[in-house]
Design a protein around this motif. Sequence first.
Motif, PDB file in Angstrom:
ATOM      1  N   GLN B 136      41.303  46.698  55.604  1.00  0.00           N
ATOM      2  CA  GLN B 136      41.169  47.869  54.730  1.00  0.00           C
ATOM      3  C   GLN B 136      42.330  47.945  53.741  1.00  0.00           C
ATOM      4  OE1 GLN B 136      40.851  50.682  57.905  1.00  0.00           O
ATOM      5  NE2 GLN B 136      38.643  50.905  57.699  1.00  0.00           N
ATOM      6  N   VAL B 137      43.525  47.579  54.207  1.00  0.00           N
ATOM      7  CA  VAL B 137      44.675  47.553  53.298  1.00  0.00           C
ATOM      8  C   VAL B 137      44.395  46.565  52.161  1.00  0.00           C
ATOM      9  CG1 VAL B 137      47.115  46.962  53.046  1.00  0.00           C
ATOM     10  CG2 VAL B 137      46.347  48.194  55.068  1.00  0.00           C
ATOM     11  N   LEU B 138      43.836  45.412  52.516  1.00  0.00           N
ATOM     12  CA  LEU B 138      43.539  44.388  51.517  1.00  0.00           C
ATOM     13  C   LEU B 138      42.490  44.863  50.515  1.00  0.00           C
ATOM     14  CD1 LEU B 138      43.941  41.430  50.568  1.00  0.00           C
ATOM     15  CD2 LEU B 138      42.024  40.831  52.030  1.00  0.00           C
ATOM     16  N   THR B 139      41.345  45.352  51.039  1.00  0.00           N
ATOM     17  CA  THR B 139      40.236  45.666  50.133  1.00  0.00           C
ATOM     18  C   THR B 139      40.419  46.994  49.403  1.00  0.00           C
ATOM     19  OG1 THR B 139      39.004  46.666  51.943  1.00  0.00           O
ATOM     20  CG2 THR B 139      38.553  44.347  51.463  1.00  0.00           C
ATOM     21  N   ARG B 140      41.138  47.934  50.033  1.00  0.00           N
ATOM     22  CA  ARG B 140      41.218  49.256  49.413  1.00  0.00           C
ATOM     23  C   ARG B 140      42.507  49.524  48.679  1.00  0.00           C
ATOM     24  NH1 ARG B 140      37.337  53.141  52.084  1.00  0.00           N
ATOM     25  NH2 ARG B 140      35.894  51.713  53.092  1.00  0.00           N
ATOM     26  N   VAL B 141      43.558  48.772  48.978  1.00  0.00           N
ATOM     27  CA  VAL B 141      44.832  48.999  48.295  1.00  0.00           C
ATOM     28  C   VAL B 141      45.273  47.757  47.514  1.00  0.00           C
ATOM     29  CG1 VAL B 141      47.224  49.717  48.539  1.00  0.00           C
ATOM     30  CG2 VAL B 141      45.499  50.653  50.067  1.00  0.00           C
ATOM     31  N   GLN B 142      45.442  46.639  48.211  1.00  0.00           N
ATOM     32  CA  GLN B 142      46.030  45.471  47.552  1.00  0.00           C
ATOM     33  C   GLN B 142      45.148  44.907  46.439  1.00  0.00           C
ATOM     34  OE1 GLN B 142      46.957  43.382  51.315  1.00  0.00           O
ATOM     35  NE2 GLN B 142      49.005  43.146  50.459  1.00  0.00           N
ATOM     36  N   LEU B 143      43.853  44.679  46.740  1.00  0.00           N
ATOM     37  CA  LEU B 143      42.994  44.076  45.722  1.00  0.00           C
ATOM     38  C   LEU B 143      42.819  44.958  44.488  1.00  0.00           C
ATOM     39  CD1 LEU B 143      40.254  42.027  47.608  1.00  0.00           C
ATOM     40  CD2 LEU B 143      42.098  41.195  46.168  1.00  0.00           C
ATOM     41  N   PRO B 144      42.529  46.276  44.677  1.00  0.00           N
ATOM     42  CA  PRO B 144      42.428  47.098  43.466  1.00  0.00           C
ATOM     43  C   PRO B 144      43.718  47.094  42.650  1.00  0.00           C
ATOM     44  CG  PRO B 144      41.590  48.304  45.369  1.00  0.00           C
ATOM     45  CD  PRO B 144      42.199  47.035  45.896  1.00  0.00           C
ATOM     46  N   CYS B 145      44.869  47.063  43.338  1.00  0.00           N
ATOM     47  CA  CYS B 145      46.137  47.048  42.610  1.00  0.00           C
ATOM     48  C   CYS B 145      46.377  45.693  41.949  1.00  0.00           C
ATOM     49  CB  CYS B 145      47.306  47.372  43.542  1.00  0.00           C
ATOM     50  SG  CYS B 145      47.298  49.073  44.115  1.00  0.00           S
ATOM     51  N   ALA B 146      45.798  44.628  42.528  1.00  0.00           N
ATOM     52  CA  ALA B 146      46.006  43.276  41.986  1.00  0.00           C
ATOM     53  C   ALA B 146      45.074  43.001  40.817  1.00  0.00           C
ATOM     54  CB  ALA B 146      45.787  42.237  43.081  1.00  0.00           C
ATOM     55  N   LEU B 147      44.073  43.863  40.634  1.00  0.00           N
ATOM     56  CA  LEU B 147      43.013  43.588  39.661  1.00  0.00           C
ATOM     57  C   LEU B 147      43.506  43.280  38.242  1.00  0.00           C
ATOM     58  CD1 LEU B 147      40.071  43.267  40.205  1.00  0.00           C
ATOM     59  CD2 LEU B 147      39.674  45.582  39.391  1.00  0.00           C
ATOM     60  N   PRO B 148      44.478  44.040  37.704  1.00  0.00           N
ATOM     61  CA  PRO B 148      44.896  43.720  36.333  1.00  0.00           C
ATOM     62  C   PRO B 148      45.381  42.268  36.198  1.00  0.00           C
ATOM     63  CG  PRO B 148      45.807  45.825  36.997  1.00  0.00           C
ATOM     64  CD  PRO B 148      45.149  45.237  38.211  1.00  0.00           C
ATOM     65  N   LEU B 149      46.218  41.821  37.124  1.00  0.00           N
ATOM     66  CA  LEU B 149      46.722  40.448  37.043  1.00  0.00           C
ATOM     67  C   LEU B 149      45.634  39.432  37.358  1.00  0.00           C
ATOM     68  CD1 LEU B 149      50.351  40.528  38.505  1.00  0.00           C
ATOM     69  CD2 LEU B 149      49.594  40.257  36.155  1.00  0.00           C
ATOM     70  N   MET B 150      44.722  39.782  38.284  1.00  0.00           N
ATOM     71  CA  MET B 150      43.620  38.872  38.605  1.00  0.00           C
ATOM     72  C   MET B 150      42.743  38.651  37.385  1.00  0.00           C
ATOM     73  SD  MET B 150      42.424  40.027  42.415  1.00  0.00           S
ATOM     74  CE  MET B 150      41.108  38.840  42.583  1.00  0.00           C
ATOM     75  N   ILE B 151      42.379  39.751  36.732  1.00  0.00           N
ATOM     76  CA  ILE B 151      41.499  39.636  35.561  1.00  0.00           C
ATOM     77  C   ILE B 151      42.198  38.845  34.468  1.00  0.00           C
ATOM     78  CG2 ILE B 151      40.466  40.956  33.669  1.00  0.00           C
ATOM     79  CD1 ILE B 151      39.479  42.911  35.632  1.00  0.00           C
ATOM     80  N   SER B 152      43.496  39.076  34.313  1.00  0.00           N
ATOM     81  CA  SER B 152      44.231  38.316  33.301  1.00  0.00           C
ATOM     82  C   SER B 152      44.245  36.830  33.655  1.00  0.00           C
ATOM     83  CB  SER B 152      45.625  38.926  33.162  1.00  0.00           C
ATOM     84  OG  SER B 152      46.590  37.966  33.018  1.00  0.00           O
ATOM     85  N   GLY B 153      44.322  36.523  34.951  1.00  0.00           N
ATOM     86  CA  GLY B 153      44.259  35.127  35.389  1.00  0.00           C
ATOM     87  C   GLY B 153      42.892  34.509  35.131  1.00  0.00           C
ATOM     88  N   VAL B 154      41.848  35.267  35.429  1.00  0.00           N
ATOM     89  CA  VAL B 154      40.486  34.764  35.221  1.00  0.00           C
ATOM     90  C   VAL B 154      40.226  34.571  33.723  1.00  0.00           C
ATOM     91  CG1 VAL B 154      38.031  35.248  35.530  1.00  0.00           C
ATOM     92  CG2 VAL B 154      39.647  35.857  37.330  1.00  0.00           C
ATOM     93  N   ARG B 155      40.777  35.477  32.913  1.00  0.00           N
ATOM     94  CA  ARG B 155      40.613  35.371  31.466  1.00  0.00           C
ATOM     95  C   ARG B 155      41.263  34.074  30.956  1.00  0.00           C
ATOM     96  NH1 ARG B 155      43.445  39.985  28.416  1.00  0.00           N
ATOM     97  NH2 ARG B 155      44.977  38.382  27.970  1.00  0.00           N
TER      98      ARG B 155
END
Lengths: 222, 239, 371
Positions: B136-155
């Motif tokens: 739950q920590v991963l899916t509800r806190v870490q991943l949403p917080c990581a999203l900006p950098l993840m999307i920038s990486g995917v871009r």
Amino acid sequence: MNLTWLSSNLSWILELTLAHLWLTLIPTVVGLALALPLGWWAHQVPRLYGLIVGTSGLFYTIPSLAFFVLLPGVIGTRILDPINVVIALTIYTLALMVRVVADGLAAVPRETVEAAEAMGYRAFQRFTRVQLPVAVPVILAGLRVAVVSNISIVTMAAIIGVQQLGSLFTQGYSLGLMTPILTGIILCLLIAVVLDLLILGLSRTLTPWRPAAVRSGKGVLA
Amino acid sequence: MSGLIEFFADPGNWSGSTGIPVRIGYHLLYSLIALGLALVIAVPLGIYVGHTGRGEAVVAGMANALRALPTLGLLIVVVMLAAPLFSSSLVFTAPAILVLVLLAIPSILTGTYTGIQTADRSAVDAATGLGYTPMQVLTRVQLPCALPLMISGVRGAMLQIVSTATVAAYVSLNGLGRYIIDGRANNDFGQMAAGAALVAVVALVLELAFLLAGRLTISPGLRRSERRVKVPASAAPAT
Amino acid sequence: MIVFDQVSKTYPDGTVAVDNLSLEAPQGEITVLVGPSGCGKTTSMRMINRLIDPTSGSITMDGEDTSGIDKVELRRRIGYVIQNAGLFPHRTVLDNVGALPRLLGTKKSQARERAMELLELVGLHESLANRYPWQLSGGQQQRVGVARALATDPPFLLMDEPFSAVDPIVRAQLQQEFLRLQERIGKTIVLVTHDIDEALILGDQIAVLRQGGHLAQVASPEVLLRDPADAFVANFVGRSRGYRSLGFTGADEHTPILQTASAVLGDAAQTLRFRPDGWLVALDAQRRPIGWAHRDEVGAALQDSAINHAGSTASLGAPLRDFLDAALSSPNGDGIVTDAEGALLGVVTTDDVVAAIRRAKGAAAAARAAS
């Protein structure tokens, strides 16, 4: 490795290596020289930061091969002129380094800049004597990324017929020979390592005030 | 420039198997396949590295080494080595896509693991203390917080793929790069410029699509900090 | 009740963080763990919800050994508040507070309704509900952190330096609000701080720890000030212990409150009646004291410019410390005393305050001798 091919093409390979070096170094140096004032400007005027960094980001979006081909139509050069490659790479370097310079200047401690201001340094003196020297590690770290990328991007120009190490790839492909291709890749990597280490060494020479533990950072390629 | 306009004005270039729509279709198809495969590999791996901190040096080193490796040389080597392994219809396509995947992985991987690592530590601690399970920590806190950098990486990965797919026309991959390669072979500069313009437009449209996707999926609570979180150099956009 | 029974924590490298700690955190009270950095106070607290597992010994909650409870289950019974609040940056204030209830399956509308109530409970205006954490001040974030910890109404609350990251004025305000909140909710609370003053203000019971995880003393704030167990505790509690310990004893009924001359701001000079020493108490329209005014300073009417603001005031029933301060800070040696609403009652002389302190000390000594 096909040694016969290698020995009979040695002077051509040397020629290509030198051309590759020029095509990499000129845009890197010119791009950095342009990025310093632009980055300073973006740092001084926060409203411009978004505009300058955003616009340069858009240039980064355009794939290099397309950029090489499109430039002549925009600036009126001949389509196979190496100058197109130089200009395209200069723009890439500028786009990357503007942001690095602006962010590097922003990372200089505010107290340091204020102290210089209080001691009576003029704006230009503050930039050249305080901000820039302190930002050197960040700026040169960015330059290492730029130069290593440039070495790889230059090879694409072989497709439109600009001679450099990439020509070994197209040559090898049309001859069905692995040797020229591997030679090209190895030389590219070699140039990358050497230039990377040179900039790293420059960074350490320019920042004798940094703790040794911080300065002994590994090369980009390490 | 006149050649460019001529090319676009010719209705023959808008239909058939070498027409613009088909070539754009292939370019996007191969790009998306490569991106999909890269995501499947890099995201779980990035989550693992970000969560455990293991293999970080290896990943960073790999990303840097790949940046120095000339993509054109890599493409040709892989095609020459792998072509004999594939049946005739995939002989050029499969190795080229393999390279696209390979080049896309570092950017996604770096974006994911730095995103997870830079997720607000006190928020993670608070979530754990309040009784969130590690998942739950991963899916509800870490991943949403990581999203900006993840999307920038995917871009970054997407742009790298679109760019390399253009070059891959040299080793016979179908797509917009064909106009540049074929135009060069026939000294048809109009066709070359048209292909280049189309590639640039596709890249810019995809860039805008990612900006939009970011707006829609990244919580406004994270947006202000976007500029403060420096994208690591190894996740810099590729060309 | 939370009970530590001979709990130790030793790390693999041999560092002893907590050494054989036995401690009880009584039901419905605030137990403060305080000590210098490296004393193991945070480690001790984090062992309660098993963010850290003890090396030996046991911790029981209401008699149940926590090592036998699933970690996640255990943590959901215990509210958790940390320094800097640790809010989820991607969620609004309302969804931060409602996060845990939602996780446990509460309907969204219900979770939000409950979150709204909690925001009101911690003194946050409902207009902040849809903001994101970065749009809040440090003090507001901390209130949201407390509200989030209370969302599932857990009987226990752990707080790790909850008020350390805000400026002193906001901290004092949060501390007072927190005490009022605790009067309403009556949770069993373990709070960690490095600040002895905060411990003395908040703690029903204070455990002082020293480096290496040793428990130096457990006592009420009053006893800690009056009777520190050893030189370490005395030193840690700090200077002016005697003065601060007056904060726990009220003035007795033998302390005389004397009538004094007073006047309301704006009164004409000819109507003023001064004390023999030339002073009077200046009041506002609600008869609340503003300060002292001297005959030589007053012009045609009683103006604010003539008033000496140095003196503090003590309200009737306040601790002796307030009385002593009022007397000591007064320009003429008499402290101003007010009623509960802040209106003027009279004055108390320095000599009478000192006499009251002497009587209080004697009574305390007699009580100790008797026990």
